[in-house]
Design a protein around this motif. Sequence first.
Motif, PDB file in Angstrom:
ATOM      1  N   MET A   1      55.797  64.622  33.858  1.00 30.12           N
ATOM      2  CA  MET A   1      55.679  65.909  34.539  1.00 30.12           C
ATOM      3  C   MET A   1      56.211  67.010  33.632  1.00 30.12           C
ATOM      4  O   MET A   1      57.322  66.919  33.124  1.00 30.12           O
ATOM      5  N   PRO A   2      55.432  68.055  33.381  1.00 32.05           N
ATOM      6  CA  PRO A   2      55.893  69.136  32.509  1.00 32.05           C
ATOM      7  C   PRO A   2      57.000  69.934  33.173  1.00 32.05           C
ATOM      8  O   PRO A   2      57.098  69.984  34.392  1.00 32.05           O
ATOM      9  N   PRO A   3      57.881  70.547  32.362  1.00 30.45           N
ATOM     10  CA  PRO A   3      58.935  71.369  32.965  1.00 30.45           C
ATOM     11  C   PRO A   3      58.347  72.590  33.641  1.00 30.45           C
ATOM     12  O   PRO A   3      57.451  73.236  33.119  1.00 30.45           O
ATOM     13  N   ILE A   4      58.823  72.890  34.849  1.00 30.34           N
ATOM     14  CA  ILE A   4      58.400  74.083  35.555  1.00 30.34           C
ATOM     15  C   ILE A   4      59.624  74.797  36.073  1.00 30.34           C
ATOM     16  O   ILE A   4      60.718  74.246  36.102  1.00 30.34           O
ATOM     17  N   ARG A   5      59.450  76.051  36.498  1.00 33.52           N
ATOM     18  CA  ARG A   5      60.600  76.877  36.816  1.00 33.52           C
ATOM     19  C   ARG A   5      61.121  76.697  38.236  1.00 33.52           C
ATOM     20  O   ARG A   5      62.182  77.192  38.561  1.00 33.52           O
ATOM     21  N   HIS A   6      60.353  76.005  39.090  1.00 40.38           N
ATOM     22  CA  HIS A   6      60.851  75.852  40.454  1.00 40.38           C
ATOM     23  C   HIS A   6      61.499  74.482  40.610  1.00 40.38           C
ATOM     24  O   HIS A   6      60.832  73.472  40.686  1.00 40.38           O
ATOM     25  N   ARG A   7      62.845  74.440  40.654  1.00 45.30           N
ATOM     26  CA  ARG A   7      63.582  73.185  40.696  1.00 45.30           C
ATOM     27  C   ARG A   7      64.210  72.899  42.041  1.00 45.30           C
ATOM     28  O   ARG A   7      64.267  71.770  42.479  1.00 45.30           O
ATOM     29  N   SER A   8      64.726  73.936  42.713  1.00 46.37           N
ATOM     30  CA  SER A   8      65.367  73.720  44.003  1.00 46.37           C
ATOM     31  C   SER A   8      65.312  74.998  44.821  1.00 46.37           C
ATOM     32  O   SER A   8      65.075  76.082  44.292  1.00 46.37           O
ATOM     33  N   LEU A   9      65.558  74.851  46.119  1.00 44.14           N
ATOM     34  CA  LEU A   9      65.515  76.012  46.989  1.00 44.14           C
ATOM     35  C   LEU A   9      66.583  77.023  46.636  1.00 44.14           C
ATOM     36  O   LEU A   9      66.495  78.193  46.973  1.00 44.14           O
ATOM     37  N   THR A  10      67.663  76.568  45.970  1.00 45.68           N
ATOM     38  CA  THR A  10      68.747  77.464  45.584  1.00 45.68           C
ATOM     39  C   THR A  10      68.823  77.630  44.070  1.00 45.68           C
ATOM     40  O   THR A  10      69.791  78.169  43.557  1.00 45.68           O
ATOM     41  N   GLY A  11      67.811  77.138  43.352  1.00 46.79           N
ATOM     42  CA  GLY A  11      67.833  77.177  41.899  1.00 46.79           C
ATOM     43  C   GLY A  11      67.241  78.447  41.335  1.00 46.79           C
ATOM     44  O   GLY A  11      67.222  79.489  41.993  1.00 46.79           O
ATOM     45  N   PRO A  12      66.721  78.381  40.101  1.00 39.30           N
ATOM     46  CA  PRO A  12      66.174  79.555  39.422  1.00 39.30           C
ATOM     47  C   PRO A  12      65.011  80.155  40.200  1.00 39.30           C
ATOM     48  O   PRO A  12      64.367  79.481  41.003  1.00 39.30           O
ATOM     49  N   PRO A  13      64.730  81.432  39.972  1.00 34.89           N
ATOM     50  CA  PRO A  13      63.631  82.092  40.680  1.00 34.89           C
ATOM     51  C   PRO A  13      62.299  81.408  40.401  1.00 34.89           C
ATOM     52  O   PRO A  13      62.059  80.885  39.314  1.00 34.89           O
ATOM     53  N   LEU A  14      61.458  81.413  41.382  1.00 37.18           N
ATOM     54  CA  LEU A  14      60.110  80.891  41.219  1.00 37.18           C
ATOM     55  C   LEU A  14      59.282  81.892  40.418  1.00 37.18           C
ATOM     56  O   LEU A  14      59.645  83.064  40.324  1.00 37.18           O
ATOM     57  N   ALA A  75      59.801  73.834  45.633  1.00 36.83           N
ATOM     58  CA  ALA A  75      61.025  73.312  45.028  1.00 36.83           C
ATOM     59  C   ALA A  75      60.779  71.946  44.389  1.00 36.83           C
ATOM     60  O   ALA A  75      61.365  71.612  43.351  1.00 36.83           O
ATOM     61  N   GLU A  76      59.910  71.163  45.009  1.00 30.28           N
ATOM     62  CA  GLU A  76      59.602  69.829  44.493  1.00 30.28           C
ATOM     63  C   GLU A  76      58.538  69.863  43.398  1.00 30.28           C
ATOM     64  O   GLU A  76      58.272  68.847  42.755  1.00 30.28           O
TER      65      GLU A  76
END
Length: 203
Positions: A1-14, A75-76
């Motif tokens: 899976m390639p890295p993407i910016r959405h990691r968690s509901l409280t993580g970095p901005p989408l 987030a997922e």
Amino acid sequence: MPPIRHRSLTGPPLPELHGHGLHLRPWDPASGADVETWLRGLRDPQFQRWNTPLRPVTDRRSARESLLARAQSAAEGTSISFRVADARSGTALGHVGVNEIKYHTKAARVGYWVLPEARGQGVATRALLLAAHWALMELALHRLELDHAVGHDASCRIAERCGFRYEGTLRGAIFQEGRHDAFRDAHLHARLATDPEPEPAGP
């Protein structure tokens, strides 16, 4: 899976997308305005004519729950739903989503809707161009699919303007209007990363 910016509901901005006179950002389930807009969009008679969600959105509570589910999917990394707005005024215009992201096959499905007062302005075309470019370039996907009920000619034209070629008819693939016990045919469109980039549209 390639890295993407959405990691968690409280993580970095989408991710937020800009172009063609539009601003695309993720829907915010904590925003009362977003909940109201989502509810209005999904309760619109034209939306309901062509779409029958598995879980109906009928009030503010169900609208917020729907947006929370979409935030969890973002987030997922399995989908992302963008609020489409006018770039200058910030006025909400509609929705576009990149859904069912499958990194192992590098494929996803896209969908969109536009609020009644924003129709006839090329909003869906411009939003789909932005979202498709992001999915193919930033997520490195290879294939994007789009389907719509047979007879929905406006959606067919939007798909073709955005480089989604018609590939055939899916028999009994989607729910009938307002029913979960009957089905109707759908047209399948798709765009590949190797297809020519469509001409920009709109402002």
